[in-house]
Design an enzyme around this catalytic site. Sequence first.
Site, short mmCIF file in Angstrom:
data_model
loop_
_atom_site.label_atom_id
_atom_site.label_comp_id
_atom_site.label_asym_id
_atom_site.label_seq_id
_atom_site.Cartn_x
_atom_site.Cartn_y
_atom_site.Cartn_z
N LYS A 55 0.80 -1.23 0.00
CA LYS A 55 0.00 0.00 0.00
C LYS A 55 0.84 1.28 0.00
CE LYS A 55 -4.32 -1.63 0.39
NZ LYS A 55 -5.44 -1.27 -0.50
N SER A 76 -8.35 -0.69 7.01
CA SER A 76 -8.23 -1.60 8.14
C SER A 76 -6.80 -1.64 8.66
CB SER A 76 -8.66 -3.02 7.74
OG SER A 76 -7.77 -3.56 6.78
N GLY A 180 -9.74 -4.26 -5.49
CA GLY A 180 -9.30 -4.41 -6.88
C GLY A 180 -8.33 -3.36 -7.37
N LEU A 182 -5.08 -2.93 -6.63
CA LEU A 182 -3.82 -3.56 -7.01
C LEU A 182 -3.97 -4.32 -8.32
CD1 LEU A 182 -0.90 -4.43 -6.52
CD2 LEU A 182 -1.77 -6.24 -5.01
N ASN A 303 1.87 -7.61 8.06
CA ASN A 303 1.52 -7.02 9.35
C ASN A 303 0.60 -7.97 10.13
OD1 ASN A 303 2.92 -4.45 9.17
ND2 ASN A 303 1.50 -4.01 7.49
#
Length: 315
Positions: A55, A76, A180, A182, A303
């Site tokens: 991200k 999130s 979607g 990516l 993560n």
Amino acid sequence: MIHDATRKPTREGVIAALESLGDIPLPPTPLLPTEIRGVLVHVKCENLQPIGAFKIRGAWWRLNNLEGDHAVAVSSGNHAQGVAFAAKQLGLKATIVMPRDAPRVKLDNTRALGAEVVLYRRPGEDRDAVAAKIIEEQGGTLVHAFGDPWVMEGQGTAGLEAAHQLGREPSRIITCCGGGGLAVGLSLACPSAAINVVEPEGWDMVGQALARGELVHASDNPPKTICDALQPTVTKQLNLDLLAGRAEPGVTVTDEEVRNAQRWAYANLRMVVEPGGAAALAAALAGKAPIDKDTVIMITGGNADPARFAETIAG
């Protein structure tokens, strides 16, 4: 830069985004050769990004093209950290709307990067309405996690990197899929590669939309999934338009298949992978997506909650 609501992501934009990553600087993540089901494939390790997820790519490119000095995002956790990281680097304000049940590691890391975190209940509260209220009261620009054209272009830089590392364009890219963004970016970066989107069972909003040719919303009582990063309730029309006729039929994976992928990555790649980041690998390991020697599998995030990851590895 003046905001253009009609702007669409382009391959030229992906190339420009890759050039901008040199300003951080952000070294390429590894592309590791490994064998799955007797076939040599390549794994793109985005879990090794500074924020632990891909991200950072889209967030950096979007904030480099931000109108104003206040970025507002809904996430999130991984997009939250990407926006917070980019905002800190660029001297911008960041406010992130996050679910109360987000993994503690993601909440803590986002705050540590200097972002203001506003919590909401999932399910029960409309996170987009919370973000809209913040923008109305404080001003700012919404940096959408998957529906923003700059974000899509930034995510696509992973595809350009993978092609360069492989020495040719991948024949197929298997990718974890939330909304979607990516997948769109990868399809632009590698126009001849087949794109397989992988989502958790019951949360295949992109896969269902591709099959029906229209937006599909999650049910009022969706199933639980350990893939906290892959739970958008609906994709965007722009994403569907760009993936329709381009992406392969959607694939879903179970929680146990995801856990198996986490264990496999730990044992074979020495990698810590969060559940949502392991979905594409889970599909490949389970034989739900075709693979060949030029296949690239995206590991999108690392993560993981320490205690839950330890439980998964222990079996």
